[in-house]
Write a protein that holds these residues in place. Structure first.
Motif, PDB file in Angstrom:
ATOM      1  N   ALA A  41       0.844  -1.534   0.002  1.00  0.00           N
ATOM      2  CA  ALA A  41      -0.216  -0.530  -0.370  1.00  0.00           C
ATOM      3  C   ALA A  41       0.956   1.328   0.230  1.00  0.00           C
ATOM      4  N   VAL A  42       1.725   1.191   0.705  1.00  0.00           N
ATOM      5  CA  VAL A  42       2.663   2.388   0.978  1.00  0.00           C
ATOM      6  C   VAL A  42       3.615   2.352  -0.889  1.00  0.00           C
ATOM      7  N   THR A  43       3.526   1.663  -1.020  1.00  0.00           N
ATOM      8  CA  THR A  43       4.500   1.589  -2.458  1.00  0.00           C
ATOM      9  C   THR A  43       3.825   2.163  -3.731  1.00  0.00           C
ATOM     10  N   LEU A  44       2.163   1.411  -3.714  1.00  0.00           N
ATOM     11  CA  LEU A  44       1.333   1.954  -4.133  1.00  0.00           C
ATOM     12  C   LEU A  44       1.088   4.064  -4.170  1.00  0.00           C
ATOM     13  N   ALA A  45       1.099   4.235  -3.156  1.00  0.00           N
ATOM     14  CA  ALA A  45       0.696   5.525  -2.928  1.00  0.00           C
ATOM     15  C   ALA A  45       2.061   6.290  -3.424  1.00  0.00           C
ATOM     16  N   ALA A  46       3.039   5.928  -3.120  1.00  0.00           N
ATOM     17  CA  ALA A  46       3.983   6.525  -3.410  1.00  0.00           C
ATOM     18  C   ALA A  46       4.643   6.716  -5.332  1.00  0.00           C
ATOM     19  N   ILE A  47       3.646   5.522  -6.058  1.00  0.00           N
ATOM     20  CA  ILE A  47       3.515   5.877  -7.413  1.00  0.00           C
ATOM     21  C   ILE A  47       2.540   6.740  -7.677  1.00  0.00           C
ATOM     22  N   ASP A  69      -5.102   1.243   6.746  1.00  0.00           N
ATOM     23  CA  ASP A  69      -5.442   0.177   7.978  1.00  0.00           C
ATOM     24  C   ASP A  69      -6.304  -1.260   7.166  1.00  0.00           C
ATOM     25  N   VAL A  70      -6.162  -2.396   7.440  1.00  0.00           N
ATOM     26  CA  VAL A  70      -6.486  -3.839   6.716  1.00  0.00           C
ATOM     27  C   VAL A  70      -7.795  -4.260   8.389  1.00  0.00           C
ATOM     28  N   GLU A  82      -9.930  -6.337   3.807  1.00  0.00           N
ATOM     29  CA  GLU A  82     -10.026  -4.804   2.515  1.00  0.00           C
ATOM     30  C   GLU A  82      -8.599  -3.880   3.684  1.00  0.00           C
ATOM     31  N   VAL A  83      -8.464  -3.357   2.285  1.00  0.00           N
ATOM     32  CA  VAL A  83      -6.246  -2.530   2.212  1.00  0.00           C
ATOM     33  C   VAL A  83      -7.166  -0.992   2.476  1.00  0.00           C
ATOM     34  N   PHE A  84      -7.576  -0.195   3.027  1.00  0.00           N
ATOM     35  CA  PHE A  84      -7.813   0.893   3.113  1.00  0.00           C
ATOM     36  C   PHE A  84      -6.548   1.929   3.222  1.00  0.00           C
ATOM     37  N   LEU A  85      -6.395   2.532   1.899  1.00  0.00           N
ATOM     38  CA  LEU A  85      -5.665   3.589   1.876  1.00  0.00           C
ATOM     39  C   LEU A  85      -5.705   5.142   2.342  1.00  0.00           C
ATOM     40  N   ASP A  86      -5.525   5.445   2.986  1.00  0.00           N
ATOM     41  CA  ASP A  86      -6.181   7.323   3.360  1.00  0.00           C
ATOM     42  C   ASP A  86      -7.379   6.761   3.179  1.00  0.00           C
ATOM     43  N   GLY A  87      -7.977   5.532   3.968  1.00  0.00           N
ATOM     44  CA  GLY A  87      -9.700   5.572   3.634  1.00  0.00           C
ATOM     45  C   GLY A  87     -10.504   5.047   2.480  1.00  0.00           C
ATOM     46  N   GLU A  88      -9.604   4.377   1.242  1.00  0.00           N
ATOM     47  CA  GLU A  88     -10.410   4.068   0.419  1.00  0.00           C
ATOM     48  C   GLU A  88      -9.817   2.669  -0.044  1.00  0.00           C
ATOM     49  N   VAL A  89     -10.976   2.474  -0.850  1.00  0.00           N
ATOM     50  CA  VAL A  89     -10.572   0.539  -0.731  1.00  0.00           C
ATOM     51  C   VAL A  89      -9.649   0.265  -1.430  1.00  0.00           C
ATOM     52  N   VAL A  90      -7.902   0.170  -1.567  1.00  0.00           N
ATOM     53  CA  VAL A  90      -7.248  -0.936  -2.810  1.00  0.00           C
ATOM     54  C   VAL A  90      -6.855  -1.716  -2.327  1.00  0.00           C
TER      55      VAL A  90
END
Ligand code: CDP
Length: 238
Positions: A41-47, A69-70, A82-90
């Motif tokens: 998820a961090v990698t996705l956020a950075a990309i 959040d998981v 479900e994995v959430f990145l800043d509230g969005e399901v990713v």
């Protein structure tokens, strides 16, 4: 809660960790927590932010800022969480070849690991958890009740991952999966911070030719052995 309340499972990609963890979590009624999704998820956020992934400082600053959040998912179909990145399901965006290629570089950054490990420990300390990753038995939960380290030949692991990708309809070749897996293994095992290696007290299982049922049974025996050690025999749950 049974006394074997923290189970740590480590090992390289596609060694069988998630399959085993899922079976154990269901059998024991524990939370299944796959720490790899946090680094993904961090990698996705950075990309998504267009960061230069070689820029440790900005990737670390982002890792400290994003909210990951998981949450367990009760629906038995699909991913068990479900994995959430800043509230969005990713959840569906984390297993792309682009993330596979970049996640090990991101996860090797000390500050990124520091940010992720804190949350993992908080969840682990609540107990009743099967936690999966690369450094759970060595760094995140060094006092875990049961520690397993799964391994298999890189060819067997690449075949498993290739089949999963084809199952999801992705266009990949076996040789590209094998190559990317070798690079990721080398990165994960040789990094300075929390490298991939079995904890001194982990039970190592070679899953190359081990059927899933045998793998689960072996792990359950270890859990039961731990339970018998810490509980009087008349209180051991059947
Ligand atoms: O599912 P797979 O084994 O392919 O990978 P994963 O468990 O999702 O982990 C992806 C990457 O995150 C790994 O290759 C490691 O670089 C990193 N990782 C880590 O450094 N520490 C963990 N506890 C879990 C994953």
């Amino acid at each position: 809660m049974s006394p074997a309340s923290t189970i740590a499972i480590d090992g390289p990609a596609a060694s069988g960790k998630s399959t085993l963890a899922l079976h154990l979590a269901r059998r024991l009624g524990y939370l299944y927590f796959d720490t790899g999704v946090m680094y993904r998820a961090v990698t996705l956020a950075a990309i998504r932010k267009g960061l230069d992934l070689a820029d440790e400082e900005s990737v670390t600053a982002l890792a400290e800022k994003v909210e990951i959040d998981v949450q367990p998912k009760l629906d038995p179909a699909g991913a068990p969480f479900e994995v959430f990145l800043d509230g969005e399901v990713v959840t569906g965006d984390l297993r792309t070849p682009e993330i596979d290629r970049n996640v090990s570089r991101v996860s090797a950054y000390r500050g990124v690991r520091h940010a992720m490990t804190g949350l993992q420990r908080t969840i682990g300390k609540r107990g009743g958890v099967v936690m999966v990753g690369r450094d759970i038995g060595t760094v995140v939960l060094p006092d875990a009740d049961v520690k397993l380290y799964l391994d298999a030949t890189v060819e067997a692991r690449a075949h498993r991952r290739f089949d999963e990708c084809v199952g999801r309809g992705e266009e990949v070749t076996y040789s590209s999966v094998l190559e990317s897996m070798k690079v990721r293994d080398a990165y994960d095992s040789s990094r300075e911070v929390a490298p991939l290696k079995p904890a001194a007290d982990a039970v190592v299982l070679d899953t190359t030719d081990l059927p899933i049922g045998d793998m689960v049974d072996t792990a359950l025996v270890l859990v039961e052995r731990h339970t018998r050690k810490v509980m009087p025999s008349d209180e051991v749950p059947l």
